[in-house]
Design an enzyme around this catalytic site. Structure first.
Site, PDB file in Angstrom:
ATOM      1  N   ARG B  51      -3.966  65.841  72.293  1.00 50.63           N
ATOM      2  CA  ARG B  51      -4.189  64.526  71.699  1.00 50.63           C
ATOM      3  C   ARG B  51      -4.207  63.523  72.829  1.00 50.63           C
ATOM      4  O   ARG B  51      -3.897  63.847  73.979  1.00 50.63           O
ATOM      5  CB  ARG B  51      -3.165  64.160  70.627  1.00 50.63           C
ATOM      6  CG  ARG B  51      -1.797  64.736  70.726  1.00 50.63           C
ATOM      7  CD  ARG B  51      -1.058  64.375  71.966  1.00 50.63           C
ATOM      8  NE  ARG B  51      -0.941  62.926  72.116  1.00 50.63           N
ATOM      9  CZ  ARG B  51      -0.644  62.298  73.226  1.00 50.63           C
ATOM     10  NH1 ARG B  51      -0.438  62.999  74.353  1.00 50.63           N
ATOM     11  NH2 ARG B  51      -0.540  60.997  73.295  1.00 50.63           N
ATOM     12  N   GLY B  52      -4.552  62.275  72.530  1.00 49.85           N
ATOM     13  CA  GLY B  52      -4.739  61.279  73.575  1.00 49.85           C
ATOM     14  C   GLY B  52      -6.225  61.161  73.838  1.00 49.85           C
ATOM     15  O   GLY B  52      -6.915  62.170  74.023  1.00 49.85           O
ATOM     16  N   ALA B  53      -6.731  59.934  73.864  1.00 51.65           N
ATOM     17  CA  ALA B  53      -8.181  59.733  73.888  1.00 51.65           C
ATOM     18  C   ALA B  53      -8.866  60.449  75.059  1.00 51.65           C
ATOM     19  O   ALA B  53      -9.773  61.263  74.845  1.00 51.65           O
ATOM     20  CB  ALA B  53      -8.481  58.233  73.876  1.00 51.65           C
ATOM     21  N   ARG B  91     -12.028  64.461  64.966  1.00 52.65           N
ATOM     22  CA  ARG B  91     -11.227  63.252  64.748  1.00 52.65           C
ATOM     23  C   ARG B  91     -12.161  62.042  64.826  1.00 52.65           C
ATOM     24  O   ARG B  91     -13.077  62.019  65.645  1.00 52.65           O
ATOM     25  CB  ARG B  91     -10.084  63.141  65.784  1.00 52.65           C
ATOM     26  CG  ARG B  91      -9.098  64.330  65.645  1.00 52.65           C
ATOM     27  CD  ARG B  91      -7.805  64.080  66.401  1.00 52.65           C
ATOM     28  NE  ARG B  91      -7.033  63.026  65.772  1.00 52.65           N
ATOM     29  CZ  ARG B  91      -5.985  62.424  66.347  1.00 52.65           C
ATOM     30  NH1 ARG B  91      -5.615  62.780  67.563  1.00 52.65           N
ATOM     31  NH2 ARG B  91      -5.332  61.470  65.716  1.00 52.65           N
ATOM     32  N   GLN B 196       5.208  60.695  69.639  1.00 44.83           N
ATOM     33  CA  GLN B 196       4.676  60.984  70.969  1.00 44.83           C
ATOM     34  C   GLN B 196       5.434  60.231  72.051  1.00 44.83           C
ATOM     35  O   GLN B 196       5.445  60.661  73.207  1.00 44.83           O
ATOM     36  CB  GLN B 196       3.188  60.628  71.032  1.00 44.83           C
ATOM     37  CG  GLN B 196       2.298  61.484  70.151  1.00 44.83           C
ATOM     38  CD  GLN B 196       2.006  60.813  68.822  1.00 44.83           C
ATOM     39  OE1 GLN B 196       2.807  60.015  68.332  1.00 44.83           O
ATOM     40  NE2 GLN B 196       0.868  61.118  68.240  1.00 44.83           N
ATOM     41  N   ASP B 237      -7.764  53.967  71.932  1.00 45.29           N
ATOM     42  CA  ASP B 237      -8.666  55.049  71.524  1.00 45.29           C
ATOM     43  C   ASP B 237     -10.104  54.568  71.440  1.00 45.29           C
ATOM     44  O   ASP B 237     -11.036  55.351  71.570  1.00 45.29           O
ATOM     45  CB  ASP B 237      -8.214  55.632  70.185  1.00 45.29           C
ATOM     46  CG  ASP B 237      -6.923  56.411  70.363  1.00 45.29           C
ATOM     47  OD1 ASP B 237      -5.846  55.781  70.384  1.00 45.29           O
ATOM     48  OD2 ASP B 237      -6.985  57.636  70.537  1.00 45.29           O
ATOM     49  N   ASN B 247      -5.687  51.559  68.565  1.00 45.93           N
ATOM     50  CA  ASN B 247      -4.721  52.432  69.239  1.00 45.93           C
ATOM     51  C   ASN B 247      -3.728  52.913  68.196  1.00 45.93           C
ATOM     52  O   ASN B 247      -3.777  52.522  67.024  1.00 45.93           O
ATOM     53  CB  ASN B 247      -4.040  51.688  70.397  1.00 45.93           C
ATOM     54  CG  ASN B 247      -3.254  52.617  71.303  1.00 45.93           C
ATOM     55  OD1 ASN B 247      -3.738  53.672  71.689  1.00 45.93           O
ATOM     56  ND2 ASN B 247      -2.021  52.255  71.639  1.00 45.93           N
ATOM     57  N   LYS B 248      -2.847  53.779  68.624  1.00 44.88           N
ATOM     58  CA  LYS B 248      -1.835  54.390  67.752  1.00 44.88           C
ATOM     59  C   LYS B 248      -1.204  53.387  66.793  1.00 44.88           C
ATOM     60  O   LYS B 248      -0.898  52.271  67.176  1.00 44.88           O
ATOM     61  CB  LYS B 248      -0.751  54.999  68.644  1.00 44.88           C
ATOM     62  CG  LYS B 248       0.411  55.647  67.923  1.00 44.88           C
ATOM     63  CD  LYS B 248       0.004  56.761  67.006  1.00 44.88           C
ATOM     64  CE  LYS B 248      -0.867  57.783  67.677  1.00 44.88           C
ATOM     65  NZ  LYS B 248      -1.627  58.607  66.702  1.00 44.88           N
TER      66      LYS B 248
END
Lengths: 354, 354
Positions: B51-53, B91, B196, B237, B247-248
């Protein structure tokens, strides 16, 4: 309120035993704890077997009654004074705790002997609990008038009946509105670190069959920005002279967001939370709790056992302030059992302190 | 970055196998996953093994290379086109994913046969990963200039090297600042629902021996109000034409709070996150993930086993938006590998899109 058809309060006195619902086990297991002496009762407050400002206020009162019931005729005054210190030292932020302990202490001040002190203490503790439950019900009636049919309401932590003797503070208006036929939907902040929202508020709302969804605390802003929240109602652990309130950590964040989005932000506050000796929120002591509450989590595993699991690396520390202060300017109004007040109006009404 | 003295990236290609660090097991267990076909690679993105852009961007590119390597000579173009659709559908929010898939797709457009397509695809995926790691290192250099000695920095989610190919976005400036001798302290939002921050950011900071503490997402406002946070740095993201960023979930809440307290709020954004086809953040699709991520939690039990525990009552639903949008007006500046820009300046610099 009712669990499986039977009415319960959160805490009560049975003989000289303080009994209470074991809240850390909820929603997975319903269990009653017997606390046979003041040390056990104090420990139940510290370890949050009971939590919520009015509930720990009632526990403080029952603990005092227990101290008088169990005292020896020779040294009862000293024993009861020590019990008062022990109970008041369990947690620093909620005003109700000090109110509950003091209420029973004052009730027995004129007692000539232990026997009459015992009668006075038990009656005072029961009065305080009854008054607290009645105050919460009246908060519900005043607060329900602010809730319109179809409202989507955000609440933080658990300020329901489990946080009180009965009814709740922030949830009481929701119960009254729902019972009067208004349709409501509740966004339940899970309320890390102890997840009183996901565990207790969701459990209560399910019991009352009120539509709701648990959200991460991080998601409240998302729903506000989408225009899907019509009001916020929270409880308070201490409400001070200028109208600032201390409540569960994260309340301040939701208040700032509500202000930005023009969403009314209500605080449900029994007058027992009032502390006009504090001028502003900066004077309220904020409890710092153990880092494990942040670094770990309790829940029910696949086999039904309640377990502690660690989330963070073993070497990482955690900081765990339990409360924050929401300044009066962010509070639309404070709902008490004696009516709804603007935060700045509180201190103009000295009769609120009884 | 290094784990136990050995350098790792988050994701790489070994023959036709995509290999990656198994992130849901961190920080409790360090494990490498072998993904032997595109379906497995796509599933690793969907289930957030990676995960993570930028990291899912590189995974998209490696997945495309894998598709070409495993394709049959008869129908390789159709197979690769299908793989591109599969990978891009894993995603919806992060722009890097589409960038990674498209980058390899474009690289093989002129290929005359499968063999040359394979060479081109593998080279393109490796170039993308190398460029991504280098971009993150440059973000670190630009961002470190904004960090003063003694700064106390809040970050949300994990935008460290585990979210990228290497170095990280939001954490890269912190690593560069610390390695240059500046003292920093990092407040790590745990970042529910998937934690995270508590799991990955704390793990990374521990590995770099940078002082930090994990806090509940609810506590960020408390520390800001006390004046104990000097800057906020987060990842993104997707960054759109007007400077809004997705973002998150919870990033928006921290941005609103930072604005109120006059704390600079920086977004570290490789130019691969840019999507100028989106005019504003309202056009960014926000992924809604499974409710169990909110209602349950993973962690390591007392016996060392990683377990899922349920927090909420069985009958309570959860809502789980994975991202939110922070409007440009709340963003102090955007740190890219080509310099630091005001959010509204981004679209004036078309060369950022390469």
């Amino acid at each position: 309120m009712e669990i499986a058809g039977k009415h319960y309060r959160t805490v009560w006195l049975e003989g000289s035993t303080v009994q209470m619902i074991n809240q850390p086990l909820l929603p997975h297991q319903f269990d009653i704890v017997d606390l046979v002496d003041v040390a056990a009762t104090a420990n139940a407050i510290t370890t949050m077997i009971v939590r919520g400002a009015p509930a720990i206020g009632a526990t403080g009162a029952y603990g005092m009654a227990q101290a008088v019931l169990l005292a020896s005729p020779e040294s009862w005054k000293a024993e009861v004074a020590a019990a008062a210190r022990t109970l008041a030292a369990t947690r620093p932020t909620a005003q109700d705790l000090f109110h509950g302990v003091d209420f029973v202490k004052r009730a027995i001040e004129g007692a000539q002997d232990l026997h009459s002190a015992q009668e006075l203490a038990v009656a005072a503790a029961r009065d305080l609990a009854d008054d607290s439950a009645a105050a919460c019900e009246r908060i519900g009636e005043y607060g329900a008038e602010l809730i319109e049919d179809g409202f989507r309401i955000l609440t933080h932590c658990n300020a329901g009946w489990l946080a009180c003797v009965d009814w709740g503070t922030a949830l009481s208006p929701i119960y009254k509105a729902a019972r009067s036929g208004k349709k409501v939907f509740v966004y339940v902040d899970e309320t890390r670190p102890r997840c009183q929202g996901a565990r207790l508020t969701a459990y209560e709302l399910g019991g009352e069959q009120i539509p709701h969804a648990v959200i991460a605390d991080n998601a409240a802003g998302y729903y506000m920005a989408r225009g899907e929240i019509d009001m916020v109602i929270v409880g308070t652990d201490r409400t001070v002279r200028n109208g600032d309130v201390a409540n569960k950590i994260g309340t301040y964040e939701k208040a700032v967001l509500a202000k930005r989005h023009g969403i009314p932000f209500y605080v449900a506050a029994p007058t027992t939370t009032l502390d006009f000796a504090c001028a502003t929120g900066a004077d309220i002591p904020i409890e710092q709790r153990h880092e494990d509450e942040v670094l770990c989590m309790f829940g029910r595993d696949e086999e039904g056992k309640i377990r502690k699991v660690r989330i963070a690396p073993d070497n990482s520390p955690g900081y765990n302030p339990a409360f924050d202060v929401t300044p009066a300017e962010l509070v639309t109004a404070i709902i008490t059992e004696r009516g709804v007040f603007k935060p700045e109006e509180l201190s103009e009404n000295d009769e609120l302190l009884r």
